[in-house]
Design an enzyme around this catalytic site. Structure first.
Site, mmCIF file in Angstrom:
data_model
loop_
_atom_site.group_PDB
_atom_site.id
_atom_site.type_symbol
_atom_site.label_atom_id
_atom_site.label_comp_id
_atom_site.label_asym_id
_atom_site.label_seq_id
_atom_site.Cartn_x
_atom_site.Cartn_y
_atom_site.Cartn_z
ATOM 1 N N ARG A 25 8.866 -6.576 14.255
ATOM 2 C CA ARG A 25 9.261 -7.992 14.208
ATOM 3 C C ARG A 25 10.173 -8.372 15.373
ATOM 4 N NH1 ARG A 25 8.320 -10.481 8.937
ATOM 5 N NH2 ARG A 25 6.251 -9.691 8.526
ATOM 6 N N ARG A 29 12.501 -14.621 14.013
ATOM 7 C CA ARG A 29 13.458 -15.718 13.798
ATOM 8 C C ARG A 29 14.908 -15.401 14.156
ATOM 9 N NH1 ARG A 29 11.496 -16.771 7.825
ATOM 10 N NH2 ARG A 29 10.990 -14.580 8.172
ATOM 11 N N ARG A 38 8.307 -21.750 18.148
ATOM 12 C CA ARG A 38 7.671 -21.995 16.851
ATOM 13 C C ARG A 38 7.734 -23.487 16.517
ATOM 14 N NH1 ARG A 38 8.859 -22.265 11.539
ATOM 15 N NH2 ARG A 38 7.810 -20.916 10.016
ATOM 16 N N ASP A 75 -0.405 -12.048 12.508
ATOM 17 C CA ASP A 75 0.040 -11.639 11.183
ATOM 18 C C ASP A 75 -1.073 -10.885 10.483
ATOM 19 O OD1 ASP A 75 2.493 -12.150 9.308
ATOM 20 O OD2 ASP A 75 0.718 -12.277 8.043
ATOM 21 N N TYR A 152 -1.888 -8.953 -1.185
ATOM 22 C CA TYR A 152 -1.707 -10.399 -0.955
ATOM 23 C C TYR A 152 -2.941 -11.186 -1.382
ATOM 24 C CZ TYR A 152 2.496 -9.189 1.647
ATOM 25 O OH TYR A 152 3.739 -8.718 1.989
HETATM 26 O O1 1CP Z 1 6.995 -8.949 16.326
HETATM 27 C C1 1CP Z 1 6.139 -8.418 15.576
HETATM 28 O O2 1CP Z 1 6.396 -7.438 14.846
HETATM 29 C C2 1CP Z 1 4.709 -8.919 15.620
HETATM 30 C C3 1CP Z 1 4.243 -9.889 14.696
HETATM 31 C C4 1CP Z 1 4.113 -9.607 13.202
HETATM 32 C C5 1CP Z 1 3.677 -8.469 12.501
HETATM 33 C C6 1CP Z 1 3.335 -7.110 13.056
HETATM 34 C C7 1CP Z 1 4.365 -10.613 12.245
HETATM 35 C C8 1CP Z 1 4.866 -11.953 12.563
HETATM 36 N N1 1CP Z 1 3.994 -10.136 11.007
HETATM 37 C C9 1CP Z 1 3.588 -8.824 11.132
HETATM 38 C C10 1CP Z 1 3.086 -7.943 10.081
HETATM 39 C C11 1CP Z 1 3.220 -8.334 8.667
HETATM 40 N N2 1CP Z 1 3.063 -9.563 8.094
HETATM 41 C C12 1CP Z 1 3.437 -7.405 7.621
HETATM 42 C C13 1CP Z 1 3.534 -5.903 7.818
HETATM 43 C C14 1CP Z 1 4.866 -5.461 8.296
HETATM 44 C C15 1CP Z 1 6.033 -5.684 7.371
HETATM 45 O O3 1CP Z 1 6.061 -5.081 6.276
HETATM 46 O O4 1CP Z 1 6.926 -6.453 7.751
HETATM 47 C C16 1CP Z 1 3.477 -8.113 6.404
HETATM 48 C C17 1CP Z 1 3.697 -7.547 5.023
HETATM 49 C C18 1CP Z 1 3.233 -9.487 6.705
HETATM 50 C C19 1CP Z 1 3.106 -10.603 5.747
HETATM 51 C C20 1CP Z 1 4.103 -11.652 6.032
HETATM 52 N N3 1CP Z 1 4.001 -12.531 7.080
HETATM 53 C C21 1CP Z 1 5.336 -11.873 5.389
HETATM 54 C C22 1CP Z 1 5.883 -11.089 4.203
HETATM 55 C C23 1CP Z 1 5.643 -11.877 2.976
HETATM 56 C C24 1CP Z 1 6.025 -11.252 1.647
HETATM 57 O O5 1CP Z 1 6.585 -12.025 0.847
HETATM 58 O O6 1CP Z 1 5.765 -10.085 1.367
HETATM 59 C C25 1CP Z 1 5.966 -12.944 6.061
HETATM 60 C C26 1CP Z 1 7.285 -13.588 5.738
HETATM 61 C C27 1CP Z 1 5.096 -13.331 7.129
HETATM 62 C C28 1CP Z 1 5.361 -14.365 8.170
HETATM 63 C C29 1CP Z 1 5.703 -13.837 9.509
HETATM 64 N N4 1CP Z 1 4.902 -12.981 10.228
HETATM 65 C C30 1CP Z 1 5.452 -12.742 11.462
HETATM 66 C C31 1CP Z 1 6.694 -13.487 11.521
HETATM 67 C C32 1CP Z 1 7.627 -13.537 12.721
HETATM 68 C C33 1CP Z 1 6.831 -14.156 10.300
HETATM 69 C C34 1CP Z 1 7.959 -15.128 9.929
HETATM 70 C C35 1CP Z 1 7.349 -16.462 10.010
HETATM 71 C C36 1CP Z 1 8.153 -17.579 10.560
HETATM 72 O O7 1CP Z 1 8.314 -17.741 11.781
HETATM 73 O O8 1CP Z 1 8.576 -18.383 9.727
#
Ligand code: 1CP
Length: 344
Positions: A25, A29, A38, A75, A152
């Site tokens: 990540r 944010r 964003r 994502d 999911y």
């Molecule tokens: O910088 C990086 O790491 C690259 C981008 C990336 C990656 C590899 C994002 C951007 N998401 C992911 C993978 C991801 N997405 C995973 C696997 C890794 C982990 O466990 O963190 C998972 C479970 C998700 C699903 C997801 N997407 C969630 C979790 C939801 C939950 O309740 O379980 C969330 C909050 C997101 C949104 C997201 N994805 C990425 C970002 C930066 C964000 C935040 C969104 C925003 O800007 O509001």
């Protein structure tokens, strides 16, 4: 030709004097420049599907910190959307999807070979990045592991215990297994196209692997990761694979061989000393500083960072966090971690 990029050298099994670094990540944010881009995109999904802006946020942490790897900004939930699930993000809460609970829901998904109609902007982002990244920065593509993606798609949102996915697994195993098979096939296709576009490494995120127990862990976490890795290795033998079965605990032992991955990513549920003796002996490991140090900083951050570097110093290691950096992290703590790893 000898490999120059430090991440690729570590993935090939080389022990380096200073471990290469990137952070899960790392585009996110906690960075003001991410929040600005964003906002320009409008919302999270529009950012993911805008190749210019997605490449821009991927590059931001590289410019700010000089990480050794960039991870494609996208994502894990884009694949379900490409397979035909509805996907949207609720501000302040997270992702929402249409749910799959029976054969009829499964039948509504489209064919795997049509996912590129939705995912082609992601491949375009990869192409832009392979042109624009510094010559010594490795580009990592990724996808979610089938079990994690399925949790999911079944629940329609993130769940603390993956209850709905466990329920479908226990009550309607044929539908559950057919869904996993579909995601597995989609993931092989999706990662292949990322590699075709220029991804140099791929990572499989199994964020919820830890909630699978006994034979289920083998069947639904290890086996799909092994299948994806084998299919990719058959087509792209030179592309390293990183597997991240988060929460595996003592079951991290033996996973290089079981999955066929070049690197096992470790969460912070195992100590670096244990992992050096039981996991790194089989190959490259990535991890595993607790993300909270990016919030709390100070002497604890320095001490724990050194502990991780020291424990893994006798084998191939890529320095990383145990999980993603959180939005409340202080960007200055990231710099302190990097300086500590690099001995500055
Ligand atoms: O910088 C990086 O790491 C690259 C981008 C990336 C990656 C590899 C994002 C951007 N998401 C992911 C993978 C991801 N997405 C995973 C696997 C890794 C982990 O466990 O963190 C998972 C479970 C998700 C699903 C997801 N997407 C969630 C979790 C939801 C939950 O309740 O379980 C969330 C909050 C997101 C949104 C997201 N994805 C990425 C970002 C930066 C964000 C935040 C969104 C925003 O800007 O509001």
């Amino acid at each position: 030709m000898p490999q120059q990029k430090t991440i690729l050298r570590a993935l090939a099994g080389e022990t380096l004097p200073t471990p290469p670094i990137w952070m899960m990540r790392q585009a996110g944010r906690y960075l003001p420049e991410y929040k600005a881009t964003r906002a320009q995109a409008g919302d999270f999904l529009s950012l993911c599907y805008n190749p210019e802006l997605a490449a821009e946020v991927t590059l931001q942490p590289i410019r700010r910190y000089g990480f050794d790897a960039a991870i494609l900004f996208a994502d894990i939930l884009l694949l379900p959307q490409a397979l035909g699930a509805d996907l949207w993000f609720v501000t302040g809460e997270g992702p929402r999807l249409s749910t799959i609970t029976d054969q009829a829901g499964l039948d509504k998904l489209g064919p795997v070979d049509e996912i590129d109609a939705v995912l082609s902007p992601v491949y375009e982002t990869v192409k832009i990045l392979s042109r624009e990244l510094p010559a010594d920065t490795t580009l990592i593509g990724f996808a979610g592991a089938p079990w994690t993606v399925a949790t999911y798609m079944i629940a329609g949102q993130g769940t603390p215990d993956q209850g709905p996915a466990h329920a479908l697994k226990n009550e309607n195993r044929p539908v559950f297994e057919a869904l996993l098979a579909k995601i597995t096939a989609g993931t092989i296709h999706y990662l292949s196209r990322q590699i075709d576009a220029g991804a140099e490494v791929v990572k499989i995120f199994d964020s919820w692997a830890g909630s699978l127990e006994g034979k289920d862990f083998v069947r639904y976490a290890i086996e799909p990761a092994r299948e994806i890795t084998a299919a990719l290795k058959a087509k792209y033998p030179h592309i390293p694979v990183i597997a991240f079965p988060r929460g595996a605990g003592h079951r991290y032992e033996g996973l290089h061989a079981a999955i066929g991955a070049d690197c096992i990513a470790l969460d912070d549920g195992v100590t670096p000393n244990w992992a050096a003796g039981h996991v790194q002996i089989d190959g490259c490991v990535q991890g595993n500083l607790a993300s909270r140090h990016m919030v709390t900083g100070g002497k604890d951050l320095i001490r724990e960072t050194r502990k991780v570097v020291q424990a893994f110093s006798n084998g191939p290691h890529i320095f990383n966090l145990g999980h993603g950096i959180t939005p409340d992290a202080d960007p200055a703590n990231v710099q302190l971690m990097i300086d500590t790893v690099r001995g500055i």
